[in-house]
Design an enzyme around this catalytic site. Structure first.
Site, PDB file in Angstrom:
ATOM      1  N   SER B  93       6.486   2.950   1.998  1.00 49.86           N
ATOM      2  CA  SER B  93       6.583   1.721   1.217  1.00 49.86           C
ATOM      3  C   SER B  93       8.023   1.235   1.057  1.00 49.86           C
ATOM      4  O   SER B  93       8.259   0.177   0.490  1.00 49.86           O
ATOM      5  CB  SER B  93       5.931   1.906  -0.154  1.00 49.86           C
ATOM      6  OG  SER B  93       6.744   2.684  -0.987  1.00 49.86           O
ATOM      7  N   LYS B 136       5.663  -0.395 -10.034  1.00 47.90           N
ATOM      8  CA  LYS B 136       6.960  -0.658  -9.408  1.00 47.90           C
ATOM      9  C   LYS B 136       7.597  -1.912  -9.999  1.00 47.90           C
ATOM     10  O   LYS B 136       8.814  -1.948 -10.252  1.00 47.90           O
ATOM     11  CB  LYS B 136       6.791  -0.812  -7.891  1.00 47.90           C
ATOM     12  CG  LYS B 136       6.510   0.521  -7.171  1.00 47.90           C
ATOM     13  CD  LYS B 136       6.093   0.280  -5.720  1.00 47.90           C
ATOM     14  CE  LYS B 136       5.984   1.574  -4.933  1.00 47.90           C
ATOM     15  NZ  LYS B 136       5.460   1.355  -3.568  1.00 47.90           N
TER      16      LYS B 136
END
Ligand SMILES: [Ca+2]
Ligand SMILES: [Ca+2]
Ligand SMILES: [Ca+2]
Ligand SMILES: [Ca+2]
Ligand SMILES: [Ca+2]
Ligand SMILES: [Ca+2]
Ligand SMILES: [Ca+2]
Ligand SMILES: [Ca+2]
Ligand SMILES: [Ca+2]
Ligand SMILES: [Ca+2]
Ligand SMILES: [Ca+2]
Ligand SMILES: [Ca+2]
Lengths: 219, 219, 219, 219, 219, 219
Positions: B93, B136
């Site tokens: 990611s 996040k």
């Protein structure tokens, strides 16, 4: 997340098919790109490939190196199995998918995204049989694809349910040249490429496999 | 120690985002430098990368090699995941973070430090979905960032709490060219770079992912 | 055996600092030499380095390759952690020690042996925080050193006991150029080298680290 | 089988010393040869070397590459620990033995076989202390050697029994140039070689080691 | 699936023979292709080869490199054991099969598909004995082959059942030149190739093996 | 199967001797071939060599590279231990066998097949002692050989039974030049080769080994 693409034409992207567990198929794309190399040219495959999958990429590279117009000694060939996660990729049934993605990227010819495919490959271009074709065809149909390429040697293994019969056309092939003739867009460039690939010997294999009594089921 | 930088512009440094445990995000910077090579040119990544993370750096390298103005065969590309400690880095990611840091270092264009980002990347420039986007985004907000780039395919997954809604702007993207257009400072150099990157095919992917019933959650 | 050197100037030798067990520091020298290469140029580090230590040497090499006057492609850079025995070296807190030893050897400028140092390093020249600074400073004082370089981000962590306060001067730094300005002997050559190193971006990092609630303690 | 050679002069052969178990020494020869390389030049060491021993050979190679008259990039340097059997070689105390054997082979100058030696080596030529010097000296005496080189830093560790005191001369050294001055035969070639080696910095280390309270005993 | 090909002539494809379990043989094809190399030329073998099988390919490469008309330094030689699945390939009894497939691909001379073969190979061209010849001959007969090549040293081991005696001709050979004389199609090209191969020394081995009392049974 | 060859002269083939279990010897041939290299020149040894055996081949290569008339940088040296099966080869007692086979292949001089040999080798040409000489000599006699080469340092270990005393001549040697003088056929070429090999220093070793009290028995 499942990012199905089932229409249009895209360069360097091919819809592959895999089996999950015992009785379920999944459509998994393979992407390829060809770039100037940094050190000596190499084939770089990602997606946590296990040994048979790594070897299938090496087998594909034989065909790429033999039939490319371009000098690959200063180019890197990137192959990415997308969204395979931590479990990675095993087996060699994506060989024709990888070959098609790389040739599309190398020759800059788009690939039909309404098509999915499964098939192993010999270093001389024969399409070899794989396992799980019925589940794979159903997965392609569910994902909205209109056509599915399978090895001719697997034709007898297709036990597709009625609901899918009208959704997808099944295209049996026995040589990589047939795969590209079906998958690539456009005509003049494709035809010369397909002609070049046809000169490989792969005609030794029968269109239909002969199932022996104690033969293993490669997948 | 947490050395957050959340303002100004710095070359070769990008704020990445990771998930810790089940429900907590963290901002982790990636730094890059490009140097003359000692032996044959190579990409050198540090921060105890596990296999998926190593492969994500290989995927990023396809884009760097294809779109760089410079000859990378006599250059080393250094990528450093800072402060990852003994546990190291897993998953893919941070792919767009790595790509942005390396391109910034290669082209010598500074990156906005008030921006954080998360996203996987195909070898042809598509931004692919990741896991944990909500955590996040909250981590980026807590660290003082003003903007966060996420994959367009993850837009539907954002369940951000009200307290953060006004703190950070969420920017969904589907191609690496959009990431760089948002992240890099300056105009003429950036625009020519972004235009070059736009020519990659990555337009095949839909802006919003279609979530299948049994799909795995890559992180 | 402990072979402390704590006075004079020596080329290619720097007093590093490490933590032993929980609450004890030790001064461990790092030595470097640069030679014609036998095969392609490489960095060769000995002293049973574990993975983080190997990676810290790779990060240091980015700075060496970028800022050296010399062509390293036909040179080998040898780095030796002396007297580390079977247990070897872990962590990245000797990064600035390695960088200083190699640059001293490459540029043939002696290093102050009355100085000890600890600090991690980014590929762009930032000095990053480390663990155990208090124990390390005490070890340097016991070994007879007059000055100790630590990361500026660790200044707040120094809880030195009174007995050592007058023995050693603590010098906080945030960039590799400051380390070399303190460590190297002589003026004109050093100043041009330090100026070159200053052009790296490393100014993004704050002089003092912000300690977050759940942050790990890298050592 | 113990094939002791304890007289005469032989090129590329040096009597090394090792410790067996807790309280017994053994004389083990090291042989070296330098040949045209087949691929890129390399150092090839045999005798089942464990990691510290392999690294000691790498440290020795720094000195060889720096001070050889010859271009080693198209030469292979072979180092053979003779008669080490399945248990192999560990530790770095044969570093000066290896360096002497290789330099003898490279420069084609014979080595005194009535001499045995033990000592570790820094990449800049310092002779560093080792363990077991007393047992090693006794082993050299029993094998009929007349002189033994030990690290100056180990002088205080010598607790030799009376029966051996008149049999062997103990020669403490602190730099590789001293080792070669003692070991090599002949004069003009040797002296220019020794002078070249003297220019390495190794003078930083004290002639006598300072034994710290909790220091490990490298062997 | 068992894709037997037992008639016609195909370039780069040879019917090999293997033993499954204790008392059953199987016909397994080997395919080969020769392509421009990407990096330095290499031999690439797939089919999950275990160590003895990898080494048998290295032994075959000695003969290929020595007797090829072509410069192999910029060519890759691909060898594929087809349909070996996850269990892979062990042993060296396919050495003559691999040699024949590669030479056929290199020289572009087709191979008789009504022929199957088994035999190990020395680096100088001797055909060495293998295990399981009786089961292998029966497998070739069942698969429809008309001729089987076996090592001359195995002639005494053939205990074929009556039902197969008229189906297959057994051809004992002791040198690789005899294998190719039997296997390759066409005349002028083949004869000059066979003549070249005959100049290897392999004549030292007796046509019939002498079975010693405690000799192992290689397979 | 045991394919003993015990008469005539063959290029690249030498009868080696090994010990099986505790009290039985076996004659095992070593074959060698030298070919144009594909990539950079290398030594390729097969027969499932364990570490000591691999290292013995590296030691042999030192002598080959030093004394060959030919440029080995574009040649591959193949060494094959024949019929070692899955258990493979350990130890270094076939060193002189390997050296003789390779030199025979390189110089194209046949080797006496009525001769068998055992002996370790230093990188400078000394023949070093091995274990099991008595059992090995008996195995050579049983296999029909007329002469056996053993290391001079093993002469005292020979306790051969009366029945074999008249069957085989035992030839003790201390240098590789003596081995080749005995083993190779023909005169002028051999003599110049033997003379070249004699210039290696190997004369330091005594003809008879001195057995120490606690010395290990290398085999
Ligand atoms: Ca991989
Ligand atoms: Ca067409
Ligand atoms: Ca790493
Ligand atoms: Ca813009
Ligand atoms: Ca190491
Ligand atoms: Ca200054
Ligand atoms: Ca080794
Ligand atoms: Ca002198
Ligand atoms: Ca393999
Ligand atoms: Ca014929
Ligand atoms: Ca091997
Ligand atoms: Ca003679």
């Amino acid at each position: 997340y499942e990012l199905s693409v089932n229409e249009g034409f895209v360069t360097g992207r091919v819809n592959g098919l895999a089996v999950m567990g015992q009785d379920s198929g999944i459509m998994l794309p393979v992407m390829a790109e060809v770039t100037p190399s940094q050190g000596p040219g190499q084939v770089i495959a990602t997606g946590q490939l296990k040994e048979m999958a790594e070897e299938s990429v090496q087998n594909v590279s034989a065909i790429i190196k033999k039939f490319s117009d371009q000098d690959l000694s200063e180019m890197d060939v990137h192959v990415q199995f997308v969204q395979t996660g931590q479990q990675g990729v095993d087996g060699d049934s994506a060989s024709i998918t990888v070959a098609t993605a790389v040739i599309s990227a190398l020759e800059d010819i788009p690939v039909d995204q309404a098509l999915a495919m499964t098939g192993s490959l010999s270093v001389r271009g024969d399409v070899l049989p794989v396992g799980g074709v019925t589940h794979k065809i159903e997965a392609a149909a569910k994902a909205g694809c209109k056509r599915v390429i399978i090895p001719a040697a697997n034709e007898q293994d297709v036990m597709i349910e009625d609901e899918y019969k009208e959704m997808v056309e099944i295209i049996p092939v026995s040589h990589i040249s047939e795969v590209l003739d079906v998958a690539l867009e456009g005509e003049p460039e494709k035809d010369s490429l397909v002609d070049r690939l046809k000169t490989i010997t792969g005609s030794a294999l029968p269109k239909k496999g002969v199932r022996g009594p104690s033969s293993p089921s490669p997948q």
